[in-house]
Structures are given as C-alpha cells and as structure tokens.
Motif scaffolding. Structure first.
Motif, short mmCIF file in Angstrom:
data_model
loop_
_atom_site.label_atom_id
_atom_site.label_comp_id
_atom_site.label_asym_id
_atom_site.label_seq_id
_atom_site.Cartn_x
_atom_site.Cartn_y
_atom_site.Cartn_z
N ASP A 1 9.23 12.32 4.09
CA ASP A 1 8.86 13.40 3.77
C ASP A 1 8.81 13.65 2.33
O ASP A 1 9.73 12.99 1.67
N ALA A 2 7.61 14.23 1.48
CA ALA A 2 7.64 14.39 0.29
C ALA A 2 7.44 15.81 -0.08
O ALA A 2 7.22 16.25 -1.20
N GLY A 3 7.67 16.86 0.81
CA GLY A 3 7.65 18.14 0.68
C GLY A 3 6.20 18.86 0.43
O GLY A 3 5.36 18.10 0.61
N ASP A 4 6.15 20.00 0.39
CA ASP A 4 4.85 20.77 0.55
C ASP A 4 3.87 20.22 1.42
O ASP A 4 2.59 20.33 1.50
N GLY A 5 4.35 19.96 2.77
CA GLY A 5 3.55 19.50 3.74
C GLY A 5 3.14 18.14 3.81
O GLY A 5 1.95 17.91 4.56
N LYS A 6 3.55 17.45 2.86
CA LYS A 6 3.00 16.16 2.67
C LYS A 6 4.13 15.00 2.90
O LYS A 6 5.12 15.29 2.80
N PHE B 1 0.76 -1.26 0.20
CA PHE B 1 0.02 0.09 0.02
C PHE B 1 0.92 1.26 -0.01
O PHE B 1 1.63 1.41 0.71
N HIS B 2 0.96 2.00 -0.99
CA HIS B 2 1.35 3.36 -1.08
C HIS B 2 0.55 4.51 -1.00
O HIS B 2 -0.45 4.39 -1.95
N CYS B 3 0.88 5.39 -0.37
CA CYS B 3 -0.32 6.73 -0.40
C CYS B 3 0.52 8.02 -0.03
O CYS B 3 1.69 8.08 0.13
N GLU B 4 -0.19 9.21 -0.27
CA GLU B 4 0.43 10.45 0.07
C GLU B 4 -0.58 11.05 1.19
O GLU B 4 -1.70 10.93 0.72
N ALA B 5 -0.02 11.60 2.05
CA ALA B 5 -1.14 12.22 3.19
C ALA B 5 -0.37 13.70 3.49
O ALA B 5 0.80 13.72 3.60
N SER B 6 -1.32 14.53 3.79
CA SER B 6 -1.02 15.63 4.40
C SER B 6 -1.03 15.58 5.84
O SER B 6 -1.57 16.47 6.73
#
Length: 844
Positions: free
Chosen positions: A476-481, A424-429
């Motif tokens: 960390d993915a940057g931009d607060g995500k 499972f892969h996702c992006e989250a804020s």
C-alpha cells in the motif's frame, strides 16, 4: 515518406535504469572500490529470528472481465533476418527505404542501393574518392511517391537521382557549409535544408532553385521535418513549426531544451516530436496533442512509424525500442553496443525493419513469416538454457530469454518509476489483491510457477522457472494506490558461493540473493583468501575500467565476473564488533560482457553500456581464438568474417549478436601469453605497466612533491591521496576567497603562477596554476563554515614517501602503485608486503 538520418549526432541515452539494492538486476554499476563501503545496516546484519511461520501471499484468481481488460494487443517479436554490408563501404550516415518494400538506400562515404534479398549492392549512385577531399554524405530524403531521392554532403552540394532509371537529375552547390539535414514536403514539390546555423532554405524539387530563406528563433538547430506541405518543424534548443512560404512561425511545439525527435506518420495524419524526456504525438488536422510516450525515452531519438501507423521504432543510437502506439508501451527492446545506430526505418509492404550502423553494416529485422516470404530465415537460433540445477549464473542471453520486464504486460493505468530488464517499479490505482492476481496470471501464462516456500519478505510472492526466480512485491502506498516492485533474481543462489574459511566465521543472514557473515580475521587475509577461492570456483576478479579507484583503509569492495554476472564482495567494520569484519555478497547483471579465459584470474572490465576488457591468458593466440569462437557462438553470437583479420602477432576477431557488434583484439606477448583487449584500454593497469621509466635527469620538470606542498606547513586538516593523486585541505572558519588567496600566495613563492579566468565564487572556486608546461588546479567548496580545498594535476609529484609511511592497500591499488598488469600471479608478493607492514616492530 518518413525521413531517417540527417547527419545529426546521436544523443546520449537518458533511459533510466532500475537498481534496487543487493538483488538488483541492472547494468554493471558497482561503485568504485571502497569509495563508499557497501556495508550492511544493523537490520541487515543482525540474525533474523522467526516469530511465526511465514505465510504465502493469498492470490485471488482473476475474472474474465479482468483478463480481457489486462491483456495487451498481440505482438510477434522481430528477429534478425539478414545483414547487408560491403567491404568497400567504410561508414554510413543515413538510411532511407524505397516504396517497393524490397530496397533501401544507405549513404555516407558512398550512396548505395541495396536489395533485401541480395548480399551485394544492386547499384552504386555515388562513390566518393580521396579527390573529394573528405567530402561525405550527411543527409538524405526520399520523395513521397518513391520516384526520386536527394542527398546533401559536407561541402554544401545537393544531388537528386531518379529511382526509375537511376540517373542523376540535378547536382547543385547550395552553400559553403555542410547540408546537415534535408526534408521533402508531403506534396513532393519542396526541399528544405539546414546547415549549422539558424538559417532554413527551401528549394524547388524539380531544379533546386531557391524559393525562400529565413531565420528561426532557436539555436542549435539539429533536425527538420515537414508536418504538412508548407509547414516545417524545426528542432533545436526548442521545437517549433514554421510557414515555409512566409518564413514566419506558426506554432511553438515544445519548450523542452534540445529535443530533436521528429517524424510524420505514413498517412500524414499524425506528427511526433520530442519534449523533455517524452515523445508527443500530435494530430495534424486538429493541431493538438493526442498522446504522449513518457517512459524510457529522451525526446531526441531517431524514429520511424510502421507503414500501417500502429507501431513506432525509436533509437537513441545504442538500442531500439518498438512501441505499440495505441497502448503507448514498448513491445520489444533490441539492445545494442558497438557501432552507433544512425538510421532506422520500416520497409513499406513487407514491414521489415531496417537498421543502419555507422560502420556500414545494415541489419534487416522481421518476423519469421515475413522473412519466409522473401527467402530469409532468422540468423540466430534459440540459445540453450542452463539446467534447472545449474551452479553457475546464466549468461545475459539466457537471462533475457527467460523474461524481459521492459516489455512484460503492465497493469492498466500504472505509472512506472523505473524500468529495466530485470527490475520494474510502478505505482497503480488498484488493490494489492488485483495486482498480485495480475502478475500471477501473466507469469503462469509464461510458464512461471509460484514457489511453494513462502518468501522471507511477507509482501512478496516468488515465482520459479527452470531454476530462475522472479519476485513480485505489492504494498500500500496510500491515497488508494499501491507500489509494485518486480525483480528478476536470475538463476544463481548466492548461498553456493565459497566463503572465507581461514578463520572462524559467524553467519549473519543467508538468502538466494543476499549473504552476510562475520569474521575476526585481518583484512588482507580475507581479501587474498577470497581472491583465490572465488577464482578456483570459476569467478574472475576485476578492476573496473574508466572509474576512480579510491578506497578506505578498513574496507574493501571486490568485484568478480562470471557469465556476465558481477558478484560484489563488500567487507567493512560493523560498530557492534570493531575487531572483526562483516562480509556481504550481492549480485548485479551486466548489460554487456565478454567471456574471460578461466586462467586469467584477475582482469580489467566494465560492462555498463558496452564491454571493456583487458586481460591476459596462458592460451596461445590460436587457442584464444578457438576459445572465443566456441564461447561466443554458444551464447548466440555469429562470427563476422568481414571484420576478422590477422597480422603479425595480432588477431582481430569480429562477432555479431543481434544489433550488437563485438571486436576482440588478441596480441601475442613475448612470454608466450596472449593479451586480450575489447574496447578502449586507455588508463588501464596494462597500459601503465608498459610505460618505461625515464632515466634520471631525462625530465627536469618533475613537479611539486606532494609531501613538500606548502599547505602542509600550516595547521589545517590535510588528506593526501596517492591513489587518486589529490591533496585535500580543510581550512577552518574560512571563506573560499580567503583560502584561495592564502594558497595563491604560497604557490606564488614557489613560482607557480595563477592563470587568468577561473571561477571565484563562495559556492565554488576553481583556479589553475602553471609552472612551465605543468599545471595544478585548485577546487574549493564550502562545508559547515569551512573551506574544503582540493589540489590535483600533473604538476604534483608523488615519488616521495608520504608522512604516514607505507599503508595497507587493496590488491587492485597495489597493482596500480607498482605499475603491474592485472592478474593473480603476483598475489603472494602482495600478501607478503602487506603482512610486513602490519607486522609489529621490534620493541613494540
């Protein structure tokens, strides 16, 4: 009343499958052996040095507010409670529930009324016979009040029956074409029908008198459904809403191409339709979208709202997903292979889920408490789990029973990029701290314990449960995500796997899910030694069915199967040490697999979407039958007596596992062994080995020998692939048109004539040449200012030895070249032949 089953074709599954490198838990998608060497990068193969002790990820306990916000609505998983099938029912095309919640109708070769609690049909409305000239029921719909239903067949005949007295009310031929789909308006006054064109006709429900006929503005019309009375949704190349009184379009619903999902909620307040890889939920009263499901759907599913409107069941024909509509998340996934699913619906009042397959088998799913009220108990018992210290990989049933990441809780507001059983892969804020806290809370709640030893990956936290391991990485993915990656690594530690030891080896890297080491031995020696050692350790080598089989001379990809897990052994050169080979082990979990008798040694297999298997065993027919009954029942399968037959020297064994069907064919061979086949064996090594050589002169049209092909007489770069049976020529500094003209002239001198048509473009060229009944195709693409031209077809013959002479090839390729069936019984012969090729010649 929701209508399921309009005789429409089941769409291809577009659900994405996660794959994340060597530790991926995914379907069986290993690449064709050595078409691309799975060699490690320099970073992977250089020994890792500890600069400082690893540190465990610090996880902060969640607050009460976080737990309340994170916790999804409770859901009790449904279980298989009953199977309803009849020996007289050959196949099914559609399914519809009855309002009493105790009955349902299936239609195809017959129209049959079933009771949930009875093992024989309660009533047969229609039984088609050979005199009906291949007439079949294509579509069916039940009236909203549940008092009558209508069917349409392949000859254009519509019939209506009363459900009160079970008598036919009216039968009428509506046209010369088949009635592909029927829909009944919410007020029960109107029936709409489509065939195989853009025409929609509406009829009175009372007497099937035609009321209107109009053409829609979309091609490929597949399904129809009423959103409201006089408002008909039509799904084809696009989806739109039409006024059935005026025959005029009311609204375009979806511009997505060929998305056929349509459905109306039981309270008629919401309507669902498909869009590009999504399902849109529309508020009927306000004529606007209120929600959208965007993950793991194609937009063409068959679907049904639960009676209370809280849940949605969808199927792409190969699996079923149950959705919590308020949260727009999958709460259960029922995997399937075997016979396609043609209908799915909920029974009112009982909330049982009924699923029909085209073979005529209908399954009833529900919770244990729902089944208990009707005297139904779950058919499948809990599968026994392997010991925590097991040295064998778990079976697919055991692995999924531990955890299924497709339905595991998700961070609120997260956007998944890939979803699989074990990945499972996702992006989250959110912060990495909150994400780690979230997963620790829910994993520990499910019985997982954080590993005491820190992970080799500083961004990962590992959790253990009965010998299984789950890894959670948050970064960390940057931009607060942040990016979140969750991986179920299973219970098998690759460090237990036997290694090549016929020559000195050097360890490169070792972990539970990746092993790499080096040796300076020759490739044939490594390959044959590992085939023997891994077979002795319980792994069965296999050639992948239904895939290409090219390879590189200095690389190998070997695949082994054990308990549904594929072990890939990749061997390749590493630039820092060209005299030796780097050997890497990695694991892949199969979606579908079948046990293989231990003595088979080497088989043909594919388990990406359904199990395909060709193998031989020394077991007798009776012993093989006992083997499969024992192995499969231990993995949770049920023996299906209806599909089990024996005739002469063949046995067909049938099994049911949840929504999946498995048929194994056993054949007694002349030498006493047993041939095992699951699925289609076309193109297999076994099939090739059974083809008898034609006597000399029996076929004068032998084709053009590859070594005599005219392109070999010009100074271009030429590659002859006797395995894939292709010739590739690189014509330097040439356009595709010039290259095609050159080869057309050369082949013409040998009486090969170009066919009309084809594609002549500077981006891609396709031409076909014929000589008698044989064909050679030319495909050309530009590359770096050159024309790369490939030839293939039955007009090419490969009987003469190539200019390069005999080459060292893999064991799998050698079997294919010599038309030998899969097995390890000729491994010594292969090794001797390959060593003879490598042996230095006199005077060298």
């Amino acid at each position: 009343m929701m209508v399921i089953g309009c005789g429409s074709a089941v769409q291809d599954d577009k659900t994405p499958t996660a794959q994340t490198g060597v530790s991926a838990v995914a379907d069986d998608t290993p690449k064709s052996p050595s078409t691309e060497v799975n060699s490690p990068t320099k970073a992977e193969v250089e020994p890792r040095k500890e600069v400082e002790p690893r540190k465990k990820v610090n996880v902060v306990p969640p607050t009460a507010e976080q737990i309340e916000r994170w916790t999804p609505a409770p859901f009790e998983r449904v279980q298989l409670l009953a199977i309803r099938e009849w020996e007289k029912t050959s196949f099914t095309r559609c399914l519809a529930p009855i309002a009493d919640g105790q009955h349902f109708i299936v239609a195809g070769s017959r129209v049959v009324l079933w009771s949930v609690t009875k093992e024989e049909p309660e009533h047969v409305f229609l039984e088609l016979t050979p005199a009906d000239q291949e007439r079949v029921i294509l579509s069916m719909a039940v009236s909203p009040d549940g008092k009558w239903f209508a069917v349409g067949d392949s000859k254009g005949m519509a019939r209506i029956w009363s459900l009160d007295d079970r008598k036919e009310i009216v039968a009428k031929k509506l046209g010369s074409n088949g009635i592909q789909c029927l829909a009944i308006s919410p007020d029960g006054e109107e029936i709409a029908a489509i065939s195989y064109d853009k025409e929609v006709t509406t009829w009175s429900a009372a007497a099937l008198e035609r009321q209107n006929k109009f053409s829609v503005n979309t091609s490929g019309v597949e399904r129809i459904e009423y959103a409201a009375s006089k408002r008909l949704a039509v799904a084809g190349e696009s989806t739109s809403l039409w006024n059935t009184d005026t025959g005029k379009i009311v609204q375009e619903l979806s511009p997505g191409r060929y998305n056929f999902a349509l459905g109306r909620s039981p309270d008629a307040t919401r309507f669902l339709f498909g869009s590009k890889e999504s399902l849109r939920i529309w508020n009927i009263a306000e004529s606007k979208q209120e929600a959208e499901i965007t993950q793991s759907v194609s937009g063409s599913e068959l679907l049904a709202f639960s009676p209370d409107g809280k849940f949605l069941a969808t199927t792409n024909g190969r699996s079923i997903q149950l959705w919590n509509l308020a949260e727009r998340r999958a709460v259960q996934v029922i995997d399937s292979f075997g016979w396609p699913i043609v209908g799915v619906n909920w029974l009112p009042k009982t909330n049982l889920l009924v699923v029909a397959s085209d073979i005529g088998c209908t399954r009833i799913w529900g919770t244990a408490s729902q089944g208990e009220s009707l005297g139904l108990k779950p058919l499948h018992a809990v599968v026994a789990m392997p010991p925590a210290d097991s040295t064998a990989p778990a079976t697919p049933a055991q692995t999924e029973q531990v955890i299924d990441l497709r339905t595991f809780p998700r961070l609120p507001g997260s956007k998944p990029s890939s979803v699989g059983k074990g990945d499972f892969h996702c992006e989250a804020s959110v912060t990495t701290s909150e994400a780690n806290s979230f997963y620790r809370y829910f994993l520990e709640k499910d019985g997982w314990i954080a590993a005491e030893t820190p992970s080799a990956n500083p961004a990962a936290t590992e959790y253990l449960k009965n010998g299984f391991m789950v890894s959670v990485q948050c970064f960390d993915a940057g931009d607060g995500k942040i990016n979140v990656m969750v991986n179920h690594a299973g219970n098998y530690d690759l460090r237990r796997t036997p290694k090549f030891d016929a020559a000195p080896t050097e360890t490169v890297y070792e972990a539970a899910n990746t092993v790499a080491y080096r040796t300076k031995s020759e490739l044939v020696r490594i390959e044959t030694a590992l085939l023997r050692k891994l077979h002795a350790a319980g792994w069965t080598g296999y050639s992948r069915l239904n895939s290409s089989h090219g390879e590189q001379p200095d690389a190998r990809d070997l695949n082994f199967l054990r308990n549904g897990t594929t072990l890939r052994v990749s061997m390749g050169k590493f630039p820092a040490d060209p005299s030796g080979y780097t050997i890497q082990y990695s694991l892949f979990f199969n979606n579908a697999s079948v046990p293989i008798p231990p003595d088979s040694g080497f088989a043909e297999f594919d388990g990406s979407t359904k199990p395909l298997l060709v193998a031989t065993t020394k077991l007798t027919l009776d012993q093989a039958r006992e083997f499969y009954d024992k192995e499969l029942t231990s993995q949770g399968w049920l023996i299906r007596e209806l599909g089990r037959t024996s005739k002469d020297d063949n046995s067909w064994l049938s099994y049911v596992g949840g929504q999946s069907d498995l048929t194994i064919r056993l054949t007694k061979l002349p030498d006493g062994r047993t041939l095992i086949r699951v699925g289609d064996s076309v193109g297999s090594l076994w099939e090739a080995s059974q083809k008898k050589e034609e006597p000399a002169g029996a076929n004068a049209a032998v084709g053009l020998e590859a070594v005599d092909f005219p392109v070999l007489k010009v100074p271009h770069s030429v590659k002859l692939d006797a395995i894939e049976k292709t010739i590739e020529v690189t014509v330097e500094k040439s356009t595709l048109a010039a290259a095609a003209e050159q080869f057309t002239k050369a082949l013409g001198m040998l009486d090969w004539k170009p066919e009309e048509g084809g594609i002549r473009d500077e981006d891609y060229t396709l031409l076909r040449f014929r000589k008698g009944k044989q064909e050679i195709s030319l495909r050309a693409r530009p590359k770096a200012g050159n024309a790369v031209v490939q030839f293939e077809g039955d007009g090419l013959a490969w009987t003469k030895e190539l200019p390069t002479g005999k080459q060292v090839v893999s064991y799998e390729t050698w079997l294919r070249q010599n038309k030998l069936p899969a097995g390890l019984d000729v491994l010594d012969r292969y090794e001797a032949e390959m060593r003879a090729i490598n042996a230095p010649r006199a005077g060298q």
